[in-house]
Enzyme design. Sequence first.
Site, mmCIF file in Angstrom:
data_model
loop_
_atom_site.group_PDB
_atom_site.id
_atom_site.type_symbol
_atom_site.label_atom_id
_atom_site.label_comp_id
_atom_site.label_asym_id
_atom_site.label_seq_id
_atom_site.Cartn_x
_atom_site.Cartn_y
_atom_site.Cartn_z
ATOM 1 N N ASP A 41 0.859 -1.183 0.000
ATOM 2 C CA ASP A 41 0.000 0.000 0.000
ATOM 3 C C ASP A 41 0.900 1.240 0.000
ATOM 4 O O ASP A 41 1.746 1.401 0.896
ATOM 5 C CB ASP A 41 -0.869 -0.031 1.267
ATOM 6 C CG ASP A 41 -1.857 1.121 1.288
ATOM 7 O OD1 ASP A 41 -1.761 2.018 0.426
ATOM 8 O OD2 ASP A 41 -2.732 1.131 2.171
ATOM 9 N N GLY A 42 0.739 2.107 -0.983
ATOM 10 C CA GLY A 42 1.589 3.289 -1.105
ATOM 11 C C GLY A 42 1.525 4.166 0.141
ATOM 12 O O GLY A 42 2.523 4.780 0.548
ATOM 13 N N ASP A 78 0.018 7.949 -9.245
ATOM 14 C CA ASP A 78 -0.704 7.523 -10.449
ATOM 15 C C ASP A 78 -1.756 6.519 -9.995
ATOM 16 O O ASP A 78 -1.680 5.341 -10.273
ATOM 17 C CB ASP A 78 0.320 6.884 -11.390
ATOM 18 C CG ASP A 78 -0.318 6.371 -12.666
ATOM 19 O OD1 ASP A 78 -1.525 6.606 -12.869
ATOM 20 O OD2 ASP A 78 0.387 5.718 -13.456
ATOM 21 N N ASP A 113 -9.211 6.041 -9.016
ATOM 22 C CA ASP A 113 -10.081 7.078 -8.472
ATOM 23 C C ASP A 113 -10.183 6.963 -6.950
ATOM 24 O O ASP A 113 -9.867 5.914 -6.391
ATOM 25 C CB ASP A 113 -11.487 6.950 -9.087
ATOM 26 C CG ASP A 113 -11.457 7.251 -10.573
ATOM 27 O OD1 ASP A 113 -10.543 7.973 -11.021
ATOM 28 O OD2 ASP A 113 -12.342 6.754 -11.291
#
Lengths: 286, 286, 286, 286
Positions: C137-138, C155, C158
């Site tokens: 998970d970023g 990037d 939505d």
Amino acid sequence: MELWFTEHHTKNVRLSIKVDKQLFTKQSSFQRIDIFESREFGRFLTLDGYMMLTEKDEFIYHEMIVHVPMASNPDIKKVLVIGAGDGGAIRELCKYPAVEHIDMVEIDKDVVDACRDYLPSVACKLDDPRVHITYEDGLRFVRRKEDEYDLIIVDSTDPFGPGEGLFTKEFYGNCYKALTANGILVNQHESPFYPDDARAMQRAHYRIRECFPLSRVYQAHIPTYPSGHWLFGFASKGIDPLKANLSQWEKLELTTRYYNTDIHKGSFALPTYVKDLLGDENESQY
Amino acid sequence: MELWFTEHHTKNVRLSIKVDKQLFTKQSSFQRIDIFESREFGRFLTLDGYMMLTEKDEFIYHEMIVHVPMASNPDIKKVLVIGAGDGGAIRELCKYPAVEHIDMVEIDKDVVDACRDYLPSVACKLDDPRVHITYEDGLRFVRRKEDEYDLIIVDSTDPFGPGEGLFTKEFYGNCYKALTANGILVNQHESPFYPDDARAMQRAHYRIRECFPLSRVYQAHIPTYPSGHWLFGFASKGIDPLKANLSQWEKLELTTRYYNTDIHKGSFALPTYVKDLLGDENESQY
Amino acid sequence: MELWFTEHHTKNVRLSIKVDKQLFTKQSSFQRIDIFESREFGRFLTLDGYMMLTEKDEFIYHEMIVHVPMASNPDIKKVLVIGAGDGGAIRELCKYPAVEHIDMVEIDKDVVDACRDYLPSVACKLDDPRVHITYEDGLRFVRRKEDEYDLIIVDSTDPFGPGEGLFTKEFYGNCYKALTANGILVNQHESPFYPDDARAMQRAHYRIRECFPLSRVYQAHIPTYPSGHWLFGFASKGIDPLKANLSQWEKLELTTRYYNTDIHKGSFALPTYVKDLLGDENESQY
Amino acid sequence: MELWFTEHHTKNVRLSIKVDKQLFTKQSSFQRIDIFESREFGRFLTLDGYMMLTEKDEFIYHEMIVHVPMASNPDIKKVLVIGAGDGGAIRELCKYPAVEHIDMVEIDKDVVDACRDYLPSVACKLDDPRVHITYEDGLRFVRRKEDEYDLIIVDSTDPFGPGEGLFTKEFYGNCYKALTANGILVNQHESPFYPDDARAMQRAHYRIRECFPLSRVYQAHIPTYPSGHWLFGFASKGIDPLKANLSQWEKLELTTRYYNTDIHKGSFALPTYVKDLLGDENESQY
């Protein structure tokens, strides 16, 4: 995800089915073959984008194309099935212990292979020892046959593309020749509702009538076919489905979900506008 | 121009019809009423986005909801029609010289007015002197009636929205009371194919069966209704449509395009899966 | 065959793309992944039914999310890319010889694997030795980082489903901390046109503005995204894309199909209604 | 109710808009005219099934076709508008006190009448005393004119059907002749994205370039037009929109929702692939 398969029933009418995924696609030598998974209809097979069958309602078509002739003559032993690559008609035929030999002639081996892989509930009887599969144009196969089959089932695509030859007078004449004295020819007969389908249906019907002494038309409710109103042609050298003794069929105790002996008779009762399309001699003998 | 009317038959199936133009739209006190012009089906009427009728195939529905009961009892004189704001059932009823009085009870006057203006081939007999229109809830109207009608036709919308009350046990009980000793109740009975429709159909059927000694179901091919396979309920205090002497109907020499005396009998021959849905007592008496 | 992928841009607007076939489908632990083949757009990737990229127009998105920040600071050496499992942003970054290290953090390994297999023209630089992929998970990854990256590219999908956390204030604050003194944060910023998208865009924009001293928005024409009008957020600790010396970028002689130094400046010129949505401080400094 | 207007952007791409009702339809002598009501876009006008404008986003097109030339030369007094039957360009022009005379030449009076009746927010300035409407083919009208207009706006339909002549070299030559020494020609220039549109755009562009010493292209985001990426052509006898002193326009304090002086410049910054389509001489002078 919104992925929809759409079939144009006419230029101005379309039926769309939500697709969960595409399971198979191939451009064979004859046609584009696709199998999809859908929530509403389970898996379904299309050829050149035309609906052939869905897992949910294929039983209607296959029961009606098989049990109506089979119940009309309990002595059918040798059957020729033309088209029917999906195996649904074969599955129904294999329910009859009296049937000894089934020749299945399908032009496109890729259809059969795809159905074996993805539609096992339909193709499940293709390996029955009585079934003999030939990959050939049905038109050609039947030319070589004489006085051989008690029943020919023409389970073809529509009269465009690969199925075209199976709606010609030459073909029906060869079927006549290939049938035994009690022989019956049954074919899918298109729909009477939309004008283009109705014309194809009329053309086929007139040609059959020229070749066979007895020719009737019966109908079924097939929701995934254009208009949901589908016809079958019943032609014979004499056997009349409306005079059949259906008690013998009852004794077989076969399990069916659409066909029954009430339907057997009721399905020959056609709407007035369909009778009109077919011509006078289809008037009630019922 | 691409303008399409779409009806979702289920969440996963939709039928789309290309529209040439919209002729009428109104939010009445009860529902949204629209009339469209299309190339394929001529004009068509929708209520709350559900297809009610098209000029092309309305004859099937209207003939089947009227002529089956009318041919079952040639002595029908007084008829109550509930719903049917389009006038199609009235048009068919008016073909019978023996009919003396027709009460039509429609909840939504706007539907009648729109059909008079835009669907004259359907609404054409609303001014027949035998026809008496009341704008009222059919449920309420019928409560006040006793031993009055030889035939009640319930030509309602689906059992959601304004038509909901017309599928209740209370309503069927009141219909029973409103009918004469030879009385017949006919209603539109939804489709057996898609699960939600089938459940509505079952519910309605069980309720009718509790109220009437004789209860049968018959079917027709209506291409613009979901699945194209539509059912009608026939309930009576004793008259059996399968024992009717249809030769009297033949003598009337009425012009019909779907109904005929073969269809009369054939339409009661139901597929096995529909019989199963309806329960055992619908087994063949045919 | 008529098979159409449809994306609802709002409840009342839909864009449909004719599909030739479905190449891949999988329900991963995070989302439904599909790759289709189409005549108009080549192959395209959707996640949970939302269009991510098409072979035909992905260059617009990927060039604009990469070259605008890269041309704004020629000294960028270490880059963090969050999301971007398709590899398109990586491909553009790898064009810069000065870039020494790229961390790519993608939550869903299945997306990367599918793109490697079916979208090689997009995923082609994922094996560049400078690229280091972490499946995580970023949001979590960036928490551990401090003063490390010259550029962070978000990037993401939505702000619903797996991408949701990447639009929070906490995340933007952690990005600030993870950036070097000249650091730049670029993110996809939704569309200003349809009300729901516009609100998501505003929310993200206000949060970024609270975290970064400089915050601008730029736009591109991306035909396959809702409304075709897509925004990107540019935030930094000081570097202003409108004051960048773009001649250095010109000297690199990179090949691009959408981005150029005119577009670099022109893309920050926003329509009045978009400025209004973003608030006063985005008034022209241009 | 599900009623959808669909425009095919190519054979394989369609944009569909949910329609609440059809307000107007007419087959005029030139084209089919329709006006619909929709939830998402308010009312919208289509000609022969092609989207012309929606209440929601028409401001983008009309502001960009008018304010870019008007801001480029504050001395414009006499304007010819060809097409534009909806009145949107007229509405924007009427905001300029300096404009003394507007000739509007529309081939189809029915479009004007329909827009007056159903699109008052667009057609609202057609009765401004400076506006003079002629119902004639624009091609013919302009042939008779010489050194008369400071600005010609060609607000035509696509280069098929009635609008076809407005994309020919002969027409552009006649426009040149009809313009004063400082004259400007602006036209809608199609989209660069889909191949067929791009070819039409190129053809028009080359023809204009042969006729005018200065020719530029600018762009806008118009969500309801194919691809959402729309171009305008700016041609003149010398006036360069990129060298205009825009402070004069600012002083007018006009209210706009898309156009502003940043956009004025930014909109001439074209993507590389669009520059390539237009040919070398459109390289940056910006």
